[in-house]
Design a protein around this motif. Structure first.
Motif, PDB file in Angstrom:
ATOM      1  N   MET A 244      -6.888  11.630  -6.948  1.00  0.00           N
ATOM      2  CA  MET A 244      -7.801  11.864  -5.831  1.00  0.00           C
ATOM      3  C   MET A 244      -7.089  12.401  -4.591  1.00  0.00           C
ATOM      4  SD  MET A 244     -10.398   8.671  -6.302  1.00  0.00           S
ATOM      5  CE  MET A 244     -11.808   9.480  -5.536  1.00  0.00           C
ATOM      6  N   GLY A 245      -5.746  12.452  -4.634  1.00  0.00           N
ATOM      7  CA  GLY A 245      -5.002  12.972  -3.497  1.00  0.00           C
ATOM      8  C   GLY A 245      -5.050  12.050  -2.291  1.00  0.00           C
ATOM      9  N   ILE A 246      -5.040  10.757  -2.554  1.00  0.00           N
ATOM     10  CA  ILE A 246      -5.121   9.739  -1.501  1.00  0.00           C
ATOM     11  C   ILE A 246      -3.878   8.870  -1.603  1.00  0.00           C
ATOM     12  CG2 ILE A 246      -6.461   7.803  -0.595  1.00  0.00           C
ATOM     13  CD1 ILE A 246      -8.885   8.954  -2.079  1.00  0.00           C
ATOM     14  N   ALA A 247      -3.369   8.418  -0.479  1.00  0.00           N
ATOM     15  CA  ALA A 247      -2.190   7.548  -0.479  1.00  0.00           C
ATOM     16  C   ALA A 247      -2.493   6.244  -1.214  1.00  0.00           C
ATOM     17  CB  ALA A 247      -1.760   7.252   0.953  1.00  0.00           C
ATOM     18  N   SER A 248      -1.524   5.757  -1.949  1.00  0.00           N
ATOM     19  CA  SER A 248      -1.697   4.526  -2.724  1.00  0.00           C
ATOM     20  C   SER A 248      -2.165   3.331  -1.897  1.00  0.00           C
ATOM     21  CB  SER A 248      -0.401   4.165  -3.462  1.00  0.00           C
ATOM     22  OG  SER A 248      -0.185   5.082  -4.509  1.00  0.00           O
ATOM     23  N   PRO A 249      -1.623   3.109  -0.681  1.00  0.00           N
ATOM     24  CA  PRO A 249      -2.112   1.971   0.105  1.00  0.00           C
ATOM     25  C   PRO A 249      -3.603   2.078   0.452  1.00  0.00           C
ATOM     26  CG  PRO A 249      -0.009   2.722   0.969  1.00  0.00           C
ATOM     27  CD  PRO A 249      -0.460   3.740  -0.043  1.00  0.00           C
ATOM     28  N   VAL A 250      -4.082   3.301   0.667  1.00  0.00           N
ATOM     29  CA  VAL A 250      -5.502   3.496   0.974  1.00  0.00           C
ATOM     30  C   VAL A 250      -6.344   3.151  -0.254  1.00  0.00           C
ATOM     31  CG1 VAL A 250      -7.261   5.204   1.611  1.00  0.00           C
ATOM     32  CG2 VAL A 250      -5.024   5.240   2.729  1.00  0.00           C
ATOM     33  N   VAL A 251      -5.909   3.635  -1.412  1.00  0.00           N
ATOM     34  CA  VAL A 251      -6.623   3.316  -2.652  1.00  0.00           C
ATOM     35  C   VAL A 251      -6.602   1.812  -2.882  1.00  0.00           C
ATOM     36  CG1 VAL A 251      -6.558   3.558  -5.175  1.00  0.00           C
ATOM     37  CG2 VAL A 251      -6.301   5.567  -3.726  1.00  0.00           C
ATOM     38  N   SER A 252      -5.472   1.179  -2.657  1.00  0.00           N
ATOM     39  CA  SER A 252      -5.376  -0.274  -2.855  1.00  0.00           C
ATOM     40  C   SER A 252      -6.366  -1.032  -1.983  1.00  0.00           C
ATOM     41  CB  SER A 252      -3.957  -0.759  -2.565  1.00  0.00           C
ATOM     42  OG  SER A 252      -3.071  -0.250  -3.524  1.00  0.00           O
ATOM     43  N   ARG A 253      -6.497  -0.626  -0.717  1.00  0.00           N
ATOM     44  CA  ARG A 253      -7.459  -1.289   0.174  1.00  0.00           C
ATOM     45  C   ARG A 253      -8.895  -1.093  -0.311  1.00  0.00           C
ATOM     46  NH1 ARG A 253      -3.829   0.616   4.015  1.00  0.00           N
ATOM     47  NH2 ARG A 253      -5.097   2.446   4.495  1.00  0.00           N
ATOM     48  N   ARG A 254      -9.216   0.117  -0.737  1.00  0.00           N
ATOM     49  CA  ARG A 254     -10.573   0.380  -1.228  1.00  0.00           C
ATOM     50  C   ARG A 254     -10.846  -0.385  -2.514  1.00  0.00           C
ATOM     51  NH1 ARG A 254     -10.575   6.887  -0.082  1.00  0.00           N
ATOM     52  NH2 ARG A 254     -10.552   6.695   2.192  1.00  0.00           N
ATOM     53  N   LEU A 255      -9.857  -0.445  -3.382  1.00  0.00           N
ATOM     54  CA  LEU A 255     -10.027  -1.206  -4.626  1.00  0.00           C
ATOM     55  C   LEU A 255     -10.194  -2.691  -4.336  1.00  0.00           C
ATOM     56  CD1 LEU A 255      -7.451   0.593  -6.953  1.00  0.00           C
ATOM     57  CD2 LEU A 255      -9.958   0.745  -7.068  1.00  0.00           C
ATOM     58  N   GLN A 256      -9.468  -3.195  -3.349  1.00  0.00           N
ATOM     59  CA  GLN A 256      -9.606  -4.605  -2.967  1.00  0.00           C
ATOM     60  C   GLN A 256     -11.033  -4.896  -2.523  1.00  0.00           C
ATOM     61  OE1 GLN A 256      -7.419  -7.174  -3.325  1.00  0.00           O
ATOM     62  NE2 GLN A 256      -9.183  -8.398  -2.743  1.00  0.00           N
ATOM     63  N   LEU A 257     -11.612  -4.011  -1.715  1.00  0.00           N
ATOM     64  CA  LEU A 257     -13.004  -4.176  -1.293  1.00  0.00           C
ATOM     65  C   LEU A 257     -13.932  -4.194  -2.502  1.00  0.00           C
ATOM     66  CD1 LEU A 257     -15.414  -4.119   0.740  1.00  0.00           C
ATOM     67  CD2 LEU A 257     -15.248  -1.620   0.635  1.00  0.00           C
ATOM     68  N   LEU A 258     -13.741  -3.258  -3.411  1.00  0.00           N
ATOM     69  CA  LEU A 258     -14.602  -3.188  -4.600  1.00  0.00           C
ATOM     70  C   LEU A 258     -14.444  -4.420  -5.479  1.00  0.00           C
ATOM     71  CD1 LEU A 258     -14.110   0.585  -5.461  1.00  0.00           C
ATOM     72  CD2 LEU A 258     -16.127  -0.495  -4.429  1.00  0.00           C
ATOM     73  N   GLU A 259     -13.230  -4.942  -5.553  1.00  0.00           N
ATOM     74  CA  GLU A 259     -12.996  -6.160  -6.335  1.00  0.00           C
ATOM     75  C   GLU A 259     -13.680  -7.349  -5.666  1.00  0.00           C
ATOM     76  OE1 GLU A 259      -9.328  -8.174  -8.792  1.00  0.00           O
ATOM     77  OE2 GLU A 259      -8.856  -7.196  -6.889  1.00  0.00           O
ATOM     78  N   THR A 260     -13.578  -7.435  -4.344  1.00  0.00           N
ATOM     79  CA  THR A 260     -14.233  -8.512  -3.595  1.00  0.00           C
ATOM     80  C   THR A 260     -15.742  -8.473  -3.791  1.00  0.00           C
ATOM     81  OG1 THR A 260     -12.471  -8.506  -1.942  1.00  0.00           O
ATOM     82  CG2 THR A 260     -14.558  -9.482  -1.278  1.00  0.00           C
ATOM     83  N   LEU A 261     -16.303  -7.274  -3.876  1.00  0.00           N
ATOM     84  CA  LEU A 261     -17.746  -7.113  -4.084  1.00  0.00           C
ATOM     85  C   LEU A 261     -18.158  -7.340  -5.540  1.00  0.00           C
ATOM     86  CD1 LEU A 261     -18.338  -3.936  -1.875  1.00  0.00           C
ATOM     87  CD2 LEU A 261     -19.014  -6.302  -1.345  1.00  0.00           C
ATOM     88  N   GLY A 262     -17.173  -7.549  -6.407  1.00  0.00           N
ATOM     89  CA  GLY A 262     -17.481  -7.789  -7.819  1.00  0.00           C
ATOM     90  C   GLY A 262     -17.831  -6.535  -8.598  1.00  0.00           C
ATOM     91  N   LEU A 263     -17.366  -5.377  -8.121  1.00  0.00           N
ATOM     92  CA  LEU A 263     -17.725  -4.113  -8.763  1.00  0.00           C
ATOM     93  C   LEU A 263     -16.639  -3.574  -9.688  1.00  0.00           C
ATOM     94  CD1 LEU A 263     -19.372  -2.425  -5.659  1.00  0.00           C
ATOM     95  CD2 LEU A 263     -20.455  -3.769  -7.470  1.00  0.00           C
TER      96      LEU A 263
END
Length: 159
Positions: A62-81
């Motif tokens: 996606m051409g995004i820095a790994s820390p940014v992806v990690s934060r977004r994935l953390q949100l999605l995991e918290t939401l149960g998605l």
């Protein structure tokens, strides 16, 4: 060689399309699921299309820095998605994939987006819509190039 004027026209139209689509996606996302940003939905859609992957592969694709992806994935995991899956033979690594709820939300947003596109293109002949889809797919394939595709490392194709 493609004339510069033609390229300039195309660049302008692509930029307009991207701005309109980004604004519409943000509105649709907020209306459908206020807790999902357009960027977070993009990660969900990516996982729905490509199955489980390592976060670093997603970031690279996606051409995004790994820390940014990690934060977004953390949100999605918290939401149960999304959920994490272990990588065989590598205790430190993991894959991320959609949960049933994540798949349901992606399907709902895709349905809303599909109805929006259908309304926008209602006056177009079907042949024109088909041609537009084929040309856009060809363009996207050229834009992606070999370095922009997720690898199959650890992915099993499941969401």
């Amino acid at each position: 060689m493609i004339p510069g004027e033609t390229i300039a026209d195309l660049e302008r139209e692509v930029a307009v399309f991207v701005r309109h689509e980004h604004a519409a996606s943000g509105r649709l996302g907020r209306e459908t699921y206020p807790d999902l940003t357009a960027a977070a939905y993009g990660l969900l859609a990516h996982l729905a299309d490509r199955g489980r992957h390592r976060p670093t592969e997603i970031a690279e694709h996606m051409g995004i820095a790994s820390p940014v992806v990690s934060r977004r994935l953390q949100l999605l995991e918290t939401l149960g998605l999304i959920e994490r899956f272990p990588v065989p033979n590598d205790a430190r690594a993991y894959l991320v994939g959609l949960t049933d709820e994540g798949r349901r939300r992606v399907a709902e947003v895709q349905d809303v987006r599909g109805r929006r596109l259908e309304a926008l293109l209602a006056s177009w002949p079907e042949h024109d819509v088909r041609t537009f889809a084929e040309l856009l797919a060809k363009f996207n394939g050229s834009a992606a190039g070999p370095a922009r595709h997720c690898g199959a490392t650890g992915g099993d194709g499941r969401g």
